[in-house]
Enzyme design. Structure first.
Site, short mmCIF file in Angstrom:
data_model
loop_
_atom_site.label_atom_id
_atom_site.label_comp_id
_atom_site.label_asym_id
_atom_site.label_seq_id
_atom_site.Cartn_x
_atom_site.Cartn_y
_atom_site.Cartn_z
N ASP A 96 -2.40 5.54 3.17
CA ASP A 96 -1.76 4.82 2.08
C ASP A 96 -2.69 3.67 1.70
O ASP A 96 -3.57 3.29 2.49
CB ASP A 96 -0.41 4.30 2.56
CG ASP A 96 0.19 3.27 1.62
OD1 ASP A 96 0.35 3.58 0.44
OD2 ASP A 96 0.46 2.15 2.10
N ASP A 115 -1.72 0.30 -0.54
CA ASP A 115 -1.08 -1.03 -0.51
C ASP A 115 -0.32 -1.25 0.80
O ASP A 115 0.60 -0.49 1.12
CB ASP A 115 -0.12 -1.17 -1.69
CG ASP A 115 -0.84 -1.08 -3.03
OD1 ASP A 115 -1.77 -1.87 -3.25
OD2 ASP A 115 -0.48 -0.20 -3.84
#
Length: 297
Positions: A91, A93
């Protein structure tokens, strides 16, 4: 007399311990415990027993039958083949970058306070804001996306690499383990991340790729692109509802990054999908991979 008593107990010991799968072997000299069907020059008799029981029983036998120095205690444990890891998908953020977006404020700005509280109560693992927006009218959707984009732009101004991210990626490079990226942020944020930090993830899928996580489609797309199976890949992220759900539904291994311990809260105790591993820092990931996976290039 001692010899005959010992042999009479072997069937009983065997029946009591047969359910154990990890064994030790006590090797006794033939002069102490001759095989019942052998002569005095036969090889030492070896009797298997569970590892957890071997030391107490060995001590008991030693008290009954003092052993010369030639007696040995040999322990064996079964070996399990470690899974082969060929790729890691991150991922962005809150995982590769330090969290800078105030998601609670953003959700309230889009949904309103009352709707936010209602949805939060129904979804303890987190709010899927994009999913809720999809059911709205085009005009309302447009306003919501503009609000989200405003929060994301402000986040880009303060974009920072997560501690341990560069080092982890370097170690994965050494092992020739591929790196991919899946984010619900926009492509412009992914491009800026690549440019600012000089790190490349390929494929790097933003929310323009549909359907986005927690649907497994983006992770399965990356596996197909790499020509690997999902169970040869790990998904790493800081969201239980997005990253872990995406990885588990695709059939990949999952690792949850929980820096603050918020997922230890009782509200997450009964969630459907739980990660295979949990770390509080990316600096912990490589040792975890070395311990549990085959990382041979």
């Amino acid at each position: 007399m001692h010899d005959s008593w010992f042999h009479s107990q072997l069937p009983l010991l065997s029946s009591q311990m047969s359910f154990i799968t990890t064994f030790s072997i006590i090797t006794l000299p033939s002069s102490i415990c001759p095989h019942p069907h052998s002569h005095k020059n036969s090889k030492p008799f070896k009797y298997p027993m569970p590892l957890s029981k071997s030391k107490p029983l060995f001590s008991f036998l030693h008290s009954k039958f003092p052993l010369p120095q030639m007696a040995t205690l040999i322990t064996t444990t079964p070996t399990h083949k470690r899974a082969r890891l060929k790729g890691v998908v991150f991922d962005m953020d809150g995982t590769l970058t330090v969290p800078v977006i105030d998601f609670v404020a953003m959700y309230k700005a889009v949904l309103g306070d009352n709707e936010y509280r209602r949805i939060k109560a129904e979804s303890p693992s987190g709010i899927d804001i994009l999913h809720h927006i999809e059911s709205w009218s085009p005009e309302k959707q447009q306003m919501a996306y503009e609000t989200i984009a405003d929060y994301e732009r402000r986040g880009l101004d303060r974009l920072q690499i997560m501690p341990g991210a560069a080092e982890l990626c370097g170690l994965l490079n050494e092992k020739k383990i591929r790196r991919g990226l899946i984010t619900r942020n926009v492509k412009g944020a992914v491009d800026l991340f690549h440019q600012r930090f000089g790190m490349t993830f390929c494929p790097a899928l933003s929310r323009e790729f549909r359907p986005y996580k927690p649907d497994p489609a983006p992770l399965l797309h990356i596996c197909s692109d790499w020509e690997v199976l999902p169970n040869e890949v790990m998904m790493i992220g800081d969201s239980l509802k997005d990253d872990v759900a995406c990885g588990k539904r695709a059939g990949a291994f999952t690792c949850l990054l929980d820096q603050t311990g918020r997922y230890d809260s009782p509200e997450y105790a009964n969630v459907d999908l739980k990660p295979d591993f949990k770390v509080s820092s990316l600096t912990e990931v490589y040792s975890l991979l070395e311990e549990h996976f085959d990382l041979a290039p």
